[in-house]
Scaffold this active site. Structure first.
Site, mmCIF file in Angstrom:
data_model
loop_
_atom_site.group_PDB
_atom_site.id
_atom_site.type_symbol
_atom_site.label_atom_id
_atom_site.label_comp_id
_atom_site.label_asym_id
_atom_site.label_seq_id
_atom_site.Cartn_x
_atom_site.Cartn_y
_atom_site.Cartn_z
ATOM 1 N N ARG A 159 -7.721 -32.261 -21.423
ATOM 2 C CA ARG A 159 -8.312 -31.499 -22.556
ATOM 3 C C ARG A 159 -9.709 -31.042 -22.183
ATOM 4 N NH1 ARG A 159 -10.751 -34.302 -26.403
ATOM 5 N NH2 ARG A 159 -9.038 -35.746 -26.759
ATOM 6 N N TYR A 170 -10.919 -6.002 -33.969
ATOM 7 C CA TYR A 170 -9.552 -6.509 -33.917
ATOM 8 C C TYR A 170 -9.232 -7.161 -35.277
ATOM 9 C CZ TYR A 170 -5.663 -9.481 -32.529
ATOM 10 O OH TYR A 170 -4.446 -10.099 -32.445
ATOM 11 N N ASP A 199 -16.940 -8.663 -27.405
ATOM 12 C CA ASP A 199 -15.515 -8.845 -27.113
ATOM 13 C C ASP A 199 -15.154 -7.762 -26.104
ATOM 14 O OD1 ASP A 199 -12.710 -8.654 -27.060
ATOM 15 O OD2 ASP A 199 -12.506 -9.338 -29.131
ATOM 16 N N LYS A 206 -4.322 -9.964 -22.832
ATOM 17 C CA LYS A 206 -4.233 -8.518 -22.670
ATOM 18 C C LYS A 206 -4.396 -8.119 -21.197
ATOM 19 C CE LYS A 206 -3.976 -9.016 -27.106
ATOM 20 N NZ LYS A 206 -5.112 -8.865 -28.014
HETATM 21 C C1 LIG Z 1 -5.696 -9.575 -29.045
HETATM 22 C C2 LIG Z 1 -7.147 -9.541 -29.284
HETATM 23 C C3 LIG Z 1 -7.838 -10.673 -29.722
HETATM 24 C C4 LIG Z 1 -7.127 -11.985 -30.019
HETATM 25 O O1 LIG Z 1 -6.591 -12.570 -28.878
HETATM 26 P P1 LIG Z 1 -5.229 -13.456 -28.847
HETATM 27 O O2 LIG Z 1 -5.096 -13.780 -27.414
HETATM 28 O O3 LIG Z 1 -4.138 -12.625 -29.402
HETATM 29 O O4 LIG Z 1 -5.515 -14.660 -29.705
HETATM 30 C C5 LIG Z 1 -9.201 -10.578 -29.881
HETATM 31 N N1 LIG Z 1 -9.861 -9.420 -29.644
HETATM 32 C C6 LIG Z 1 -9.228 -8.312 -29.243
HETATM 33 C C7 LIG Z 1 -9.998 -7.063 -29.003
HETATM 34 C C8 LIG Z 1 -7.855 -8.328 -29.056
HETATM 35 O O5 LIG Z 1 -7.222 -7.218 -28.655
#
Ligand SMILES: *Cc1c(COP(=O)(O)O)cnc(C)c1O
Length: 380
Positions: free
Chosen positions: A50, A102, A173, A198
């Site tokens: 962890r 998002y 982000d 992504k």
């Molecule tokens: C998909 C996404 C998230 C969240 O991520 P997960 O891996 O689905 O939890 C956060 N920010 C952006 C810009 C995203 O495209």
């Protein structure tokens, strides 16, 4: 020796010099929950997975290297990374955000709002908008650039000056461009968030997230929260992430190349009213994005003339998949109004232009002619 990013995606130089057992060229999957202690009060460097695990540690070092971060924690999802990030704040703190984040982030911020954090949303591509919202309680800027899904571009260098004047933390982000195209820490960000699900993974087969820190002090707090909460990425998923990352550069190049051609093609269609892609010269954020990023990526949003056209396109694509998410090798199309941004209040969606005529595409690495042919037949 200083290697280029393409090379660093494959060879993590620091780690390579450490001995892997048996000289393994690929990082082994340390599928173990705990590690034995060599002696009383001693540690091999790893105790309990962890807290840390060698496969995951390698991945974290790779991401830190690519983002220019001091430290990175690899989380079980992008949302888990965002949740750890929000845990840094106290009741009464105020965070100024890009207005079209998002959808999952907006949903999480609504939850934290009930627990006493305050969020303001604005078009962060206009600096004065942000300046007007700053109060003595403002502790952070939370930015997506380009934003999701309307592709607003925020000038990170200019924002950093504002952040420094007021002692505000800058959080970015970076999911949409990945470190291949944009490195926010170099531009002034204190924290960088990724949905590793992504572009970083790129194969639509892992859910993962990252939180990268510019300095050691904040990294220490994050490490503590991370081991306490336990939202860690598994050794196997860490391995899949490492594998996906090796082709980051080549995927991003091909995806962008396809995206430019699709954006131009969409722009030439009579059914398409507006194309949102920061790689097009007429995009309002084109110049700023060009200055701060090494590319425009492969996310395209567009508005069509009628709801019927939008539905026809979604229902008739054959090669392109109608699905949420983004960043992988397969081209996906989604309907933000009911999918990714379904929980965003209707007034906000309409203000942003996320209507029943608004679509978002994540362009993959298929042959461009096949993609355009598919769009063409779906529109017919
Ligand atoms: C998909 C996404 C998230 C969240 O991520 P997960 O891996 O689905 O939890 C956060 N920010 C952006 C810009 C995203 O495209």
């Amino acid at each position: 020796m200083e290697y280029k990013l393409e090379t660093r995606c494959i060879h993590n130089v620091e780690q390579k010099s450490k001995n892997q057992p048996f000289g393994a060229v690929t990082v082994p999957i340390y599928q173990t929950a705990m590690f034995s202690h060599p002696g009383i009060g001693e540690s091999s460097g790893y105790d309990y997975s962890r807290e840390s695990n060698p496969t995951r540690a390698y991945l974290e070092e790779m991401i830190s290297d690519l983002e220019g971060a001091k430290d990175t924690v690899a989380c079980s999802s992008g949302m888990a990374a965002i949740s750890i990030c929000l845990s840094l704040f106290q009741t009464g703190d105020h965070i100024i955000c890009s207005e079209d984040l998002y959808g999952g982030s907006v949903r999480m911020f609504q939850q934290y709002e009930e627990r006493g954090l305050h969020f303001s949303y604005t078009n962060t591509s206009v600096l004065e908008n942000i300046e007007k919202l700053i109060t003595s309680a403002t502790k952070a800027f939370y930015i997506e650039t380009p934003s999701n899904p309307t592709m607003q571009v925020t000038d990170l260098v200019a924002l950093k000056k504002l952040a420094d004047t007021h002692g505000i933390l800058m959080i970015v982000d970076n999911t949409f461009l990945s470190p291949y195209f944009q490195t926010p820490i170099e531009l002034g960000a204190d924290l960088v968030i990724h949905s590793g699900t992504k572009f970083l993974n790129g194969h639509n087969d892992v859910i993962a997230g990252f939180l990268c820190s510019k300095d050691q002090e904040i990294a220490k707090k994050i490490r503590y929260l991370y081991k306490t909460v336990g939202s860690c990425l598994s050794p196997f998923d860490s391995y899949l992430m490492i594998r996906g990352l090796k082709t980051l550069a080549i995927r991003q190049e091909k995806q962008q190349n396809n995206a430019i051609q699709i954006a131009e093609w969409l722009g030439s269609r009579k059914e398409v009213v507006k194309v949102y892609y920061p790689g097009l010269k007429d995009h309002p954020g084109y110049e700023v994005n060009k200055r701060q990023a090494r590319g425009a990526g492969s996310m395209i949003s567009f508005a069509v003339n009628t709801k019927e056209t939008a539905e026809k396109l979604l229902q008739n694509v054959q090669l392109i998949t109608y699905a949420e998410s983004l960043g992988g090798v397969d081209t996906l199309i989604t309907y933000p109004m009911i999918q990714t941004h379904g929980d965003v209040p209707k007034e906000v969606r309409e203000h942003l232009g996320i209507t029943d005529r608004f679509l978002r595409m994540s362009v993959g690495i298929e042959h461009i002619e096949d993609l355009i042919k598919d769009l063409e037949q779906a529109l017919q």
